[in-house]
Write an enzyme that holds these catalytic residues in place. Structure first.
Site, PDB file in Angstrom:
ATOM      1  N   HIS A   1       3.918-105.379  24.317  1.00  0.00           N
ATOM      2  CA  HIS A   1       3.736-104.089  24.633  1.00  0.00           C
ATOM      3  C   HIS A   1       4.850-103.216  24.370  1.00  0.00           C
ATOM      4  CE1 HIS A   1       3.038-100.708  27.501  1.00  0.00           C
ATOM      5  NE2 HIS A   1       1.740-101.202  27.481  1.00  0.00           N
TER       6      HIS A   1
ATOM      7  N   LEU B   1      10.420-109.966  35.467  1.00  0.00           N
ATOM      8  CA  LEU B   1      11.453-109.178  35.309  1.00  0.00           C
ATOM      9  C   LEU B   1      11.265-107.551  35.514  1.00  0.00           C
ATOM     10  CD1 LEU B   1      14.763-109.171  34.551  1.00  0.00           C
ATOM     11  CD2 LEU B   1      13.679-109.047  32.160  1.00  0.00           C
TER      12      LEU B   1
HETATM   13  C1  LIG Z   1      13.308-105.359  31.167  1.00  0.00           C
HETATM   14  C2  LIG Z   1      13.838-104.399  32.001  1.00  0.00           C
HETATM   15  C3  LIG Z   1      14.356-104.942  33.211  1.00  0.00           C
HETATM   16  C4  LIG Z   1      15.324-104.239  30.993  1.00  0.00           C
HETATM   17  O1  LIG Z   1      16.330-103.486  31.765  1.00  0.00           O
HETATM   18  P1  LIG Z   1      16.874-102.184  30.912  1.00  0.00           P
HETATM   19  O2  LIG Z   1      15.691-101.350  30.419  1.00  0.00           O
HETATM   20  O3  LIG Z   1      17.700-101.392  31.760  1.00  0.00           O
HETATM   21  O4  LIG Z   1      17.433-102.863  29.471  1.00  0.00           O
HETATM   22  P2  LIG Z   1      18.425-102.060  28.662  1.00  0.00           P
HETATM   23  O5  LIG Z   1      19.937-102.605  28.836  1.00  0.00           O
HETATM   24  O6  LIG Z   1      18.278-100.822  28.441  1.00  0.00           O
HETATM   25  O7  LIG Z   1      18.072-102.968  27.293  1.00  0.00           O
HETATM   26  C5  LIG Z   1      18.152-104.420  27.116  1.00  0.00           C
HETATM   27  C6  LIG Z   1      18.199-104.517  25.606  1.00  0.00           C
HETATM   28  O8  LIG Z   1      17.071-104.096  24.816  1.00  0.00           O
HETATM   29  C7  LIG Z   1      17.296-103.144  23.975  1.00  0.00           C
HETATM   30  N1  LIG Z   1      16.173-102.406  23.687  1.00  0.00           N
HETATM   31  C8  LIG Z   1      15.888-101.086  24.594  1.00  0.00           C
HETATM   32  N2  LIG Z   1      15.031-100.722  24.200  1.00  0.00           N
HETATM   33  C9  LIG Z   1      14.532-101.080  23.222  1.00  0.00           C
HETATM   34  C10 LIG Z   1      13.392-101.034  22.101  1.00  0.00           C
HETATM   35  N3  LIG Z   1      12.468-100.173  22.438  1.00  0.00           N
HETATM   36  N4  LIG Z   1      13.013-101.810  21.213  1.00  0.00           N
HETATM   37  C11 LIG Z   1      14.192-102.917  20.945  1.00  0.00           C
HETATM   38  N5  LIG Z   1      15.175-102.995  21.734  1.00  0.00           N
HETATM   39  C12 LIG Z   1      15.450-102.070  22.826  1.00  0.00           C
HETATM   40  C13 LIG Z   1      18.671-102.474  24.327  1.00  0.00           C
HETATM   41  O9  LIG Z   1      19.559-101.730  23.174  1.00  0.00           O
HETATM   42  C14 LIG Z   1      19.359-103.911  24.867  1.00  0.00           C
HETATM   43  O10 LIG Z   1      19.850-104.481  23.875  1.00  0.00           O
HETATM   44  P3  LIG Z   1      21.583-104.584  23.810  1.00  0.00           P
HETATM   45  O11 LIG Z   1      22.239-105.149  24.997  1.00  0.00           O
HETATM   46  O12 LIG Z   1      21.622-105.324  22.364  1.00  0.00           O
HETATM   47  O13 LIG Z   1      21.851-103.094  23.355  1.00  0.00           O
HETATM   48  C15 LIG Z   1      13.594-102.961  32.085  1.00  0.00           C
HETATM   49  O14 LIG Z   1      13.301-102.433  30.811  1.00  0.00           O
HETATM   50  C16 LIG Z   1      12.142-102.819  32.776  1.00  0.00           C
HETATM   51  O15 LIG Z   1      12.193-102.989  34.185  1.00  0.00           O
HETATM   52  N6  LIG Z   1      11.190-102.733  32.193  1.00  0.00           N
HETATM   53  C17 LIG Z   1       9.768-102.508  32.553  1.00  0.00           C
HETATM   54  C18 LIG Z   1       9.029-103.885  33.149  1.00  0.00           C
HETATM   55  C19 LIG Z   1       9.053-104.983  31.882  1.00  0.00           C
HETATM   56  O16 LIG Z   1       8.601-104.582  30.869  1.00  0.00           O
HETATM   57  N7  LIG Z   1       9.661-106.264  32.194  1.00  0.00           N
HETATM   58  C20 LIG Z   1       9.438-107.280  31.404  1.00  0.00           C
HETATM   59  C21 LIG Z   1       8.033-107.889  31.754  1.00  0.00           C
HETATM   60  S1  LIG Z   1       8.078-109.452  30.622  1.00  0.00           S
HETATM   61  C22 LIG Z   1       8.580-110.689  31.598  1.00  0.00           C
HETATM   62  O17 LIG Z   1       8.889-110.394  32.676  1.00  0.00           O
HETATM   63  C23 LIG Z   1       9.112-111.866  30.868  1.00  0.00           C
HETATM   64  C24 LIG Z   1      10.506-111.803  30.592  1.00  0.00           C
HETATM   65  C25 LIG Z   1      11.568-112.438  31.305  1.00  0.00           C
HETATM   66  O18 LIG Z   1      11.325-112.533  32.685  1.00  0.00           O
HETATM   67  O19 LIG Z   1      12.754-112.344  30.871  1.00  0.00           O
END
Ligand SMILES: CC(C)(COP(=O)(O)OP(=O)(O)OC[C@H]1O[C@@H](n2cnc3c(N)ncnc32)[C@H](O)[C@@H]1OP(=O)(O)O)[C@@H](O)C(=O)NCCC(=O)NCCSC(=O)CCC(=O)O
Length: 335
Positions: free
Chosen positions: A229, A125
């Site tokens: 992480h 993701l």
């Molecule tokens: C994972 C995503 C795609 C998620 O997209 P966004 O960041 O736009 O999401 P978002 O809408 O801002 O946040 C999603 C939910 O997490 C909450 N949220 C945000 N930051 C947070 C934090 N620091 N601690 C706890 N919760 C947090 C938000 O309030 C929201 O919940 P509410 O809706 O309740 O408010 C992104 O962060 C990303 O590309 N991250 C970098 C790559 C990564 O780490 N990927 C995951 C790898 S692990 C993997 O791939 C396996 C898991 C899988 O495939 O699903």
């Protein structure tokens, strides 16, 4: 422009490559290597082309597009551990009452296991940084559960997700340093590169099978057992909202948590409904995540639907994004 998740194709290679290079490394499922990404796309195209109905080694790869190039991606592995073992550490707790000390003695042991062999897995993701925090991450993540609902026989009874564990700014991992690094004599960054090139099972096959007592680890390693992480917190939150839980399994190398859910209990999948399009019009209805099309024709977006005739009405923007007409079948779940 309505954001749409769709099956990835070879034309997405440049955009995927750019995303993979911006992750900062450590993403096993999104390697910053154009040839490997091409192989993954080729495998995904083959998976979308398979019509058979059993869980198999299929790896489905999707992209999110906002009208131009792909700006996000996600994956589903129909079954993990097909032809190579899928290892984890399981945390087992042993308790005994010591009458002499009048207290319970509890020890946590890490045991190498293949408990998740044969499960489905969601992973890979990733959303480009400039597109985050606007709901697009949830659309990407949840589109997979609608795809699973629409092709249920292709997936296993349990679905897992692995979150990356704690890695220092210099690329070292305290959990690796506490256990595996002591045997292999290399740093985590080197092990990560080796795993990316050879698959994680090669080093995992050589991990000592003797249970490791958590109490014997140094505090730096012990403190990160099952801790994601920091950049993985939004992904973990999205998994928790779907009902995934950390179930005592962690990654052998970085100690990151493995999250699991009974596939049929995944919230988006459990609440998914199927209906045919009876009208395309402003609905005033409920916000949903909605999908159409089988396999390679799969498309998914946010929209609104409302009951209409024998089926549903869908708003024009979502209908256009999905490319649906009256009579087409949709699968949707409350937003
Ligand atoms: C994972 C995503 C795609 C998620 O997209 P966004 O960041 O736009 O999401 P978002 O809408 O801002 O946040 C999603 C939910 O997490 C909450 N949220 C945000 N930051 C947070 C934090 N620091 N601690 C706890 N919760 C947090 C938000 O309030 C929201 O919940 P509410 O809706 O309740 O408010 C992104 O962060 C990303 O590309 N991250 C970098 C790559 C990564 O780490 N990927 C995951 C790898 S692990 C993997 O791939 C396996 C898991 C899988 O495939 O699903």
């Amino acid at each position: 422009m309505t954001m749409v998740v769709r099956a990835a194709g070879l034309d997405d290679l440049p955009a995927l490559d750019a995303m993979a290079r911006s992750t900062g490394g450590g993403f096993v499922n999104l390697p910053p290597d154009r040839d490997k990404l091409r192989d993954r796309l080729t495998a995904a195209i083959a998976a979308f082309g398979h019509e058979q109905g059993q869980p198999d080694d299929d790896r489905f790869l999707f992209v999110l597009e906002d009208g131009t190039a792909a700006c996000g991606t996600c994956q589903i592995f129909a079954r993990v551990g097909g032809n190579t073992p899928f290892y984890s550490y399981r945390i087992d707790r042993r308790s005994a009452w010591c009458a002499g000390l009048a207290r319970a003695i509890e020890t946590d042991e890490l045991t190498v296991c293949t408990d998740h062999h044969g499960c489905s897995e969601v992973g890979g993701l990733f959303l480009r940084a400039d597109a985050r925090a606007a709901g697009a991450g949830a659309l990407l993540a949840r589109s997979r559960y609608l795809f699973m609902a629409m092709h249920r026989a292709r997936f296993a009874a349990t679905t897992i997700a692995e979150l990356r564990g704690v890695v220092d700014a210099d690329g070292g991992a305290p959990f690796w340093d506490g256990i595996a690094g002591r045997f292999f004599g290399i740093g985590f960054a080197e092990a990560d590169a080796f795993n990316a090139a050879n698959g994680t099972h090669v080093l995992a096959d050589m991990m000592p099978r003797t249970p490791v007592l958590l109490a014997m680890l140094d505090a730096r390693a012990r403190d990160v057992v099952g801790v994601p992480h920091p950049s993985g917190r939004p992904a973990m939150r999205l998994l928790e909202k779907e009902g995934f839980r950390h179930d005592r399994h962690i990654d052998l190398f970085d100690g990151g948590p493995t999250m699991t859910a009974a596939t049929d209990r995944i919230e988006t999948l459990r609440r998914a409904r199927t209906a045919s399009v009876c009208a395309i019009a402003a609905t005033g209805g409920a916000p949903v995540v909605v999908a159409s099309g089988r396999l390679a024709a799969f498309r998914c977006c946010f929209g609104t639907v409302a009951p209409h005739g024998d089926g549903i009405a869908i708003d024009p923007a979502a209908a256009a994004a999905l490319g649906v007409a009256t009579g087409d079948i949709l699968t949707y779940s409350p937003r």
